[in-house]
Design a protein around this motif. Structure first.
Motif, PDB file in Angstrom:
ATOM      1  N   PRO A   1       0.807  -1.225   0.000  1.00 31.01           N
ATOM      2  CA  PRO A   1       0.000   0.000   0.000  1.00 31.01           C
ATOM      3  C   PRO A   1       0.843   1.280   0.000  1.00 31.01           C
ATOM      4  O   PRO A   1       0.490   2.253  -0.680  1.00 31.01           O
ATOM      5  CB  PRO A   1      -0.830  -0.123   1.285  1.00 31.01           C
ATOM      6  N   ALA A   2       1.945   1.309   0.740  1.00 26.80           N
ATOM      7  CA  ALA A   2       2.807   2.492   0.742  1.00 26.80           C
ATOM      8  C   ALA A   2       3.395   2.729  -0.646  1.00 26.80           C
ATOM      9  O   ALA A   2       3.469   3.875  -1.123  1.00 26.80           O
ATOM     10  CB  ALA A   2       3.923   2.329   1.776  1.00 26.80           C
ATOM     11  N   LEU A   3       3.809   1.669  -1.290  1.00 20.91           N
ATOM     12  CA  LEU A   3       4.343   1.776  -2.649  1.00 20.91           C
ATOM     13  C   LEU A   3       3.299   2.332  -3.597  1.00 20.91           C
ATOM     14  O   LEU A   3       3.567   3.271  -4.370  1.00 20.91           O
ATOM     15  CB  LEU A   3       4.796   0.379  -3.092  1.00 20.91           C
ATOM     16  N   ARG A   4       2.095   1.814  -3.516  1.00 21.51           N
ATOM     17  CA  ARG A   4       1.035   2.234  -4.437  1.00 21.51           C
ATOM     18  C   ARG A   4       0.529   3.643  -4.131  1.00 21.51           C
ATOM     19  O   ARG A   4       0.174   4.391  -5.053  1.00 21.51           O
ATOM     20  CB  ARG A   4      -0.100   1.210  -4.404  1.00 21.51           C
ATOM     21  N   ARG A   5       0.513   4.020  -2.861  1.00 21.37           N
ATOM     22  CA  ARG A   5       0.088   5.385  -2.524  1.00 21.37           C
ATOM     23  C   ARG A   5       1.030   6.412  -3.126  1.00 21.37           C
ATOM     24  O   ARG A   5       0.603   7.434  -3.667  1.00 21.37           O
ATOM     25  CB  ARG A   5       0.018   5.564  -1.002  1.00 21.37           C
ATOM     26  N   ALA A   6       2.327   6.148  -3.018  1.00 19.91           N
ATOM     27  CA  ALA A   6       3.299   7.095  -3.555  1.00 19.91           C
ATOM     28  C   ALA A   6       3.198   7.185  -5.076  1.00 19.91           C
ATOM     29  O   ALA A   6       3.267   8.279  -5.647  1.00 19.91           O
ATOM     30  CB  ALA A   6       4.706   6.672  -3.143  1.00 19.91           C
ATOM     31  N   LEU A   7       3.013   6.060  -5.736  1.00 17.30           N
ATOM     32  CA  LEU A   7       2.867   6.073  -7.194  1.00 17.30           C
ATOM     33  C   LEU A   7       1.587   6.803  -7.599  1.00 17.30           C
ATOM     34  O   LEU A   7       1.586   7.587  -8.554  1.00 17.30           O
ATOM     35  CB  LEU A   7       2.857   4.640  -7.730  1.00 17.30           C
ATOM     36  N   ALA A   8       0.504   6.561  -6.852  1.00 22.36           N
ATOM     37  CA  ALA A   8      -0.769   7.226  -7.162  1.00 22.36           C
ATOM     38  C   ALA A   8      -0.683   8.724  -6.949  1.00 22.36           C
ATOM     39  O   ALA A   8      -1.392   9.497  -7.610  1.00 22.36           O
ATOM     40  CB  ALA A   8      -1.886   6.634  -6.304  1.00 22.36           C
ATOM     41  N   ALA A   9       0.205   9.161  -6.047  1.00 19.10           N
ATOM     42  CA  ALA A   9       0.387  10.587  -5.787  1.00 19.10           C
ATOM     43  C   ALA A   9       1.296  11.252  -6.814  1.00 19.10           C
ATOM     44  O   ALA A   9       1.550  12.456  -6.732  1.00 19.10           O
ATOM     45  CB  ALA A   9       0.952  10.790  -4.384  1.00 19.10           C
ATOM     46  N   GLY A  10       1.790  10.468  -7.776  1.00 16.49           N
ATOM     47  CA  GLY A  10       2.609  11.031  -8.839  1.00 16.49           C
ATOM     48  C   GLY A  10       4.099  10.994  -8.587  1.00 16.49           C
ATOM     49  O   GLY A  10       4.872  11.559  -9.365  1.00 16.49           O
ATOM     50  N   ARG A  11       4.533  10.337  -7.494  1.00 12.60           N
ATOM     51  CA  ARG A  11       5.964  10.243  -7.243  1.00 12.60           C
ATOM     52  C   ARG A  11       6.551   9.098  -8.068  1.00 12.60           C
ATOM     53  O   ARG A  11       5.850   8.183  -8.493  1.00 12.60           O
ATOM     54  CB  ARG A  11       6.224  10.068  -5.743  1.00 12.60           C
ATOM     55  N   GLY A  12       7.857   9.155  -8.286  1.00  9.14           N
ATOM     56  CA  GLY A  12       8.521   8.168  -9.126  1.00  9.14           C
ATOM     57  C   GLY A  12       8.682   6.829  -8.435  1.00  9.14           C
ATOM     58  O   GLY A  12       8.435   6.679  -7.230  1.00  9.14           O
ATOM     59  N   VAL A  13       9.147   5.850  -9.207  1.00  2.00           N
ATOM     60  CA  VAL A  13       9.318   4.494  -8.676  1.00  2.00           C
ATOM     61  C   VAL A  13      10.347   4.484  -7.549  1.00  2.00           C
ATOM     62  O   VAL A  13      10.155   3.813  -6.525  1.00  2.00           O
ATOM     63  CB  VAL A  13       9.734   3.538  -9.809  1.00  2.00           C
ATOM     64  N   ARG A  14      11.445   5.214  -7.724  1.00  2.71           N
ATOM     65  CA  ARG A  14      12.459   5.253  -6.663  1.00  2.71           C
ATOM     66  C   ARG A  14      11.866   5.790  -5.373  1.00  2.71           C
ATOM     67  O   ARG A  14      12.046   5.206  -4.290  1.00  2.71           O
ATOM     68  CB  ARG A  14      13.630   6.125  -7.107  1.00  2.71           C
ATOM     69  N   GLU A  15      11.157   6.905  -5.449  1.00  2.94           N
ATOM     70  CA  GLU A  15      10.557   7.501  -4.256  1.00  2.94           C
ATOM     71  C   GLU A  15       9.526   6.554  -3.633  1.00  2.94           C
ATOM     72  O   GLU A  15       9.453   6.422  -2.401  1.00  2.94           O
ATOM     73  CB  GLU A  15       9.901   8.838  -4.612  1.00  2.94           C
ATOM     74  N   ALA A  16       8.744   5.880  -4.470  1.00  3.67           N
ATOM     75  CA  ALA A  16       7.734   4.960  -3.948  1.00  3.67           C
ATOM     76  C   ALA A  16       8.387   3.807  -3.194  1.00  3.67           C
ATOM     77  O   ALA A  16       7.890   3.374  -2.137  1.00  3.67           O
ATOM     78  CB  ALA A  16       6.876   4.430  -5.099  1.00  3.67           C
ATOM     79  N   ARG A  17       9.500   3.320  -3.690  1.00  5.59           N
ATOM     80  CA  ARG A  17      10.192   2.216  -3.010  1.00  5.59           C
ATOM     81  C   ARG A  17      10.826   2.689  -1.704  1.00  5.59           C
ATOM     82  O   ARG A  17      10.831   1.939  -0.714  1.00  5.59           O
ATOM     83  CB  ARG A  17      11.236   1.609  -3.953  1.00  5.59           C
ATOM     84  N   ILE A  18      11.345   3.898  -1.684  1.00  6.37           N
ATOM     85  CA  ILE A  18      11.868   4.456  -0.431  1.00  6.37           C
ATOM     86  C   ILE A  18      10.740   4.562   0.598  1.00  6.37           C
ATOM     87  O   ILE A  18      10.900   4.182   1.774  1.00  6.37           O
ATOM     88  CB  ILE A  18      12.513   5.834  -0.669  1.00  6.37           C
ATOM     89  N   ASP A  19       9.583   5.077   0.186  1.00  7.30           N
ATOM     90  CA  ASP A  19       8.448   5.187   1.106  1.00  7.30           C
ATOM     91  C   ASP A  19       8.034   3.816   1.632  1.00  7.30           C
ATOM     92  O   ASP A  19       7.722   3.660   2.828  1.00  7.30           O
ATOM     93  CB  ASP A  19       7.268   5.860   0.412  1.00  7.30           C
TER      94      ASP A  19
END
Length: 295
Positions: free
Chosen positions: A196-214
């Motif tokens: 869910p954290a990965l998908r929330r970050a991607l849905a918010a428009g952040r990049g794959v790297r940022e989503a994985r960090i989150d």
């Protein structure tokens, strides 16, 4: 290092696997290895090995992890095929034991991916079972299949944890949970926290790297990591959770200075020799599910 035996992949199929099923298993195996690679190359990643530095580890480098991944390619293929064939848990366990032996052979005895062998392996089996049953490949469906097919055996496996590994000793010393306990409950940290954290970050428009960090920081903030307990005891585990929760509370990678804060966290973990390897394994699992499942 344990005696290395049975290094050839154990055949598991009890019926011929169709060309389509084999092709599917090959695709899932490639995605599993790519997910481990995605975790390896992520940076800054507190205390963990990357291509930039070795984190808190004096005994391993990115090259060590790459050798391990190369050794595990066939394992992910065979365990996906075992899931397609509805293999019982003792077959999956045997495949995992053989994969661990190949990992240790490739890394000269260094444990790079023991937790990932278990976690991603079980997910590959459940994904294979969903495929052969024609189940729509959602995260909920994969978790439900995992529990439906192997929950009882996974529960017994979590109790019969042994005491030989660093993680097992940490479980006994600090009553910390680990990969086996996660597996017995259907890997809730992957399905309910990391993915869910990965998908929330991607849905918010952040990049794959940022989503994985989150996703990594969310997992660090949530799990009881036996790798951290082994290196830092209860004080180290508390420090990891505190810093990860502070990072998440400030918005994670949505905060403008996120990279500087993540890098400072990394340097602090290295100074204290802390390494959240359990969270790293679960991040790899979340990356696999993101690649395989639909929302």
């Amino acid at each position: 290092m344990p005696e290395l035996i049975a290094l050839q992949a154990t055949p598991v199929a009890r019926r011929p696997v169709t060309a389509g099923e084999h092709g599917f298993a090959q695709r899932i195996a490639r995605l599993a290895v790519r997910s481990l690679y995605a975790e390896l190359v992520l940076y800054p990643k507190p205390g963990l090995v990357s291509r930039v530095d070795n984190g808190s580890h004096a005994d391993m480098t990115a090259a060590t992890f790459l050798r391990s991944m190369f050794a595990l390619r066939r394992y992910f293929l065979h365990i996906t095929r075992a899931g397609i064939d509805d293999a019982p848990f003792h077959v999956l366990k045997r495949l995992g034991i053989e994969a661990e032996a190949r990992m240790l052979h490739a890394t000269a005895g260094i444990n790079t991916h023991r937790g990932a062998i278990f976690c991603l392996g079980m997910l590959c089996a459940a994904i294979g079972r969903c495929h052969v049953r024609g189940v729509r490949m959602t995260a909920d469906a994969v978790q439900a299949m995992l529990l439906q097919c192997w929950a009882s055996a996974l529960g017994a496996h979590s109790i019969d944890a042994g005491a030989g590994s660093n993680g097992a000793r940490a479980r006994l010393a600090y009553a910390a949970s680990g990969a086996r306990e996660e597996g017995a409950r259907g890997f809730p940290s992957v399905f309910d926290v990391g993915l869910p954290a990965l998908r929330r970050a991607l849905a918010a428009g952040r990049g794959v790297r940022e989503a994985r960090i989150d996703a990594l920081f969310a997992l660090m903030a949530h799990i009881s990591d036996t790798n951290v307990y082994h290196r830092g005891g209860p004080e180290g585990a508390l420090a990891v959770r505190h810093q990860a929760r502070a990072f998440v509370a400030r918005g994670g990678t949505a905060c403008p200075d996120w990279e500087a804060r993540a890098l400072a966290c990394h340097r602090g973990f290295v100074a204290s020799r802390l390494s959240p390897g359990g969270a790293a394994d679960l991040l790899g699992a979340a990356c696999l599910l993101q690649a395989v499942t639909v929302a």
